[in-house]
Scaffold this active site. Structure first.
Site, mmCIF file in Angstrom:
data_model
loop_
_atom_site.group_PDB
_atom_site.id
_atom_site.type_symbol
_atom_site.label_atom_id
_atom_site.label_comp_id
_atom_site.label_asym_id
_atom_site.label_seq_id
_atom_site.Cartn_x
_atom_site.Cartn_y
_atom_site.Cartn_z
ATOM 1 N N ASP A 111 0.494 -2.756 -3.151
ATOM 2 C CA ASP A 111 1.686 -2.537 -2.339
ATOM 3 C C ASP A 111 2.832 -3.382 -2.871
ATOM 4 O O ASP A 111 2.633 -4.376 -3.578
ATOM 5 C CB ASP A 111 1.414 -2.910 -0.876
ATOM 6 C CG ASP A 111 0.418 -1.976 -0.208
ATOM 7 O OD1 ASP A 111 0.277 -0.831 -0.690
ATOM 8 O OD2 ASP A 111 -0.223 -2.386 0.779
ATOM 9 N N ILE A 112 4.045 -3.008 -2.490
ATOM 10 C CA ILE A 112 5.218 -3.717 -2.987
ATOM 11 C C ILE A 112 5.191 -5.198 -2.611
ATOM 12 O O ILE A 112 5.658 -6.047 -3.371
ATOM 13 C CB ILE A 112 6.509 -3.044 -2.461
ATOM 14 C CG1 ILE A 112 7.744 -3.677 -3.106
ATOM 15 C CG2 ILE A 112 6.578 -3.098 -0.945
ATOM 16 C CD1 ILE A 112 9.026 -2.955 -2.788
#
Length: 293
Positions: free
Chosen positions: A83-84
Site C-alpha cells: 500500500d502507499i
C-alpha cells in the site's frame, strides 16, 4: 544479440508500400526499496485523470530508461505490491520490466550506469541488481506473488494494556491458519472470497519509553503535562510486531480483524481491540533476479 530479434513486416499488395523494422521486447529484472509512506508503486489516478500522488516507484524507475532507450513502452511487473502508506525495506521487492520498441540495447556497463541514474531520481526509491532476464525467467515473479513467504514489521496499539503473560502467549504463535475474507477496503475491486492464509511466525515486544516518546511527539501537539500523561497511558499498549506470513495475507486486517472478517486476529489472540499504526514489508523470500548467464 540474444536479447532481441528483428522482425520485418511487409504490407502485401501489388507493390511493397512499406517496410517496418522493430525489436522484439526484452526484459530487465531487479529489486526495489521504497522508503516513503507517500509514494505508490504505480501511478495512482482517479477517473483516469487526476494523479493523486506526485510520483510512483514505476515512474522513478522507468523515467531514465525511457529517455535512454527511446521508448515510452516500458511496463513494470512486481511480485506483489505494498500500500502507499507501507514502506518496502530489506532486500527489496522483486520486479521486472518489459521493454518494447527500444531503439537501443544497453550493455551491462550501461545498465549499471542507468541503475545509478535511477537511484538519484528520488531519495526514497532505490533499486539494485538490475540486469537482463529472459521471458521465461519472468514466470518466477508472476507465480510467486501468493506462494512465497513475506516478512513484515509493524507498530500495534491495543485498547487496554497488555501483560507480559499475554505477550509471551502471542509470541508462541506458529503456523496459525486464518480464514480471511476479502477486506472491506478492497472489496470494490476484488472478488468476495474467503481465503485460508497462514501466519508462519509472530514475535512482539513492547515499545521502549524513548520509542513511545518519539511516537507521541510525532503525532500530537500537547503541553508537557499532557505529553507525560500520554506517554504513561501508552505504556504496555504499543507493540512492535515481526510477522512472517504466507504470500497474499492482508496484514493490516490480521491485526485489527476487519470487523470480524479475518479470524483469528491479533485482537482475538490478545482479547482486546487492536489497531495498526505503521506497517513495513521487511522481506520477500524470492531469489531474484537469476544470475547472469
Amino acid at each position: 544479440k540474444q536479447w532481441y530479434q528483428r522482425r520485418v513486416a511487409i504490407t502485401a499488395g501489388t507493390l511493397i508500400t512499406s517496410i517496418s523494422i522493430c525489436r522484439e521486447p526484452f526484459y530487465l529484472g531487479g529489486r526495489y526499496c521504497k522508503l516513503s509512506r507517500r509514494i505508490s508503486q504505480t501511478p495512482w489516478f482517479v477517473d483516469d485523470d487526476k494523479q493523486m500522488v506526485d510520483t510512483s516507484v514505476e515512474e522513478v524507475i522507468t523515467g531514465p530508461l525511457q529517455r535512454y532507450l527511446g521508448t515510452d513502452d516500458i511496463r513494470m511487473h512486481a511480485s506483489g505490491r505494498e500500500d502507499i502508506d507501507v514502506r518496502m525495506l530489506g532486500n527489496g521487492r522483486p520486479f521486472y520490466l518489459q521493454v518494447t520498441g527500444s531503439r537501443k540495447i544497453p550493455t551491462a556497463t550501461k545498465l549499471s550506469e542507468l541503475q545509478d541514474e535511477i537511484n538519484k531520481v528520488h531519495e526514497c526509491v532505490t533499486i539494485h541488481s538490475l540486469r537482463f532476464v529472459t521471458q521465461n525467467d519472468t514466470d518466477q515473479v508472476k507465480n510467486a506473488q501468493d506462494s512465497k513467504e513475506k516478512e513484515y514489521q509493524c507498530v500495534i496499539k491495543t485498547e487496554t494494556p497488555i501483560t507480559e503473560d499475554q505477550l509471551q502467549q502471542l509470541n508462541s504463535t506458529r503456523n496459525l491458519v486464518l480464514e480471511q475474507k476479502t477486506p472491506l477496503r478492497v472489496l470494490h475491486r476484488r472478488s468476495p472470497l474467503t481465503r485460508p492464509k497462514t501466519i508462519v511466525s509472530l514475535s512482539c515486544r513492547f515499545l521502549t519509553e524513548s520509542e513511545i516518546r518519539t511516537a507521541v511527539a510525532q503525532t500530537t501537539d500537547t503541553t508537557n503535562e499532557d505529553f507525560e500523561q500520554m506517554v504513561k497511558d501508552n505504556s504496555h499498549r504499543l507493540l512492535v510486531a515481526h510477522i512472517t506470513s504466507e504470500g497474499g495475507t492482508y496484514i493490516k486486517e490480521f491485526v485489527h480483524g476487519d470487523f470480524g472478517r479475518t479470524v483469528p486476529n491479533v485482537g482475538t489472540l490478545l482479547g482486546t481491540s487492536c489497531d495498526i499504526l505503521q506497517l513495513d514489508v521487511a522481506g520477500v523470500s524470492l531469489p531474484w533476479p537469476p544470475p547472469s548467464s
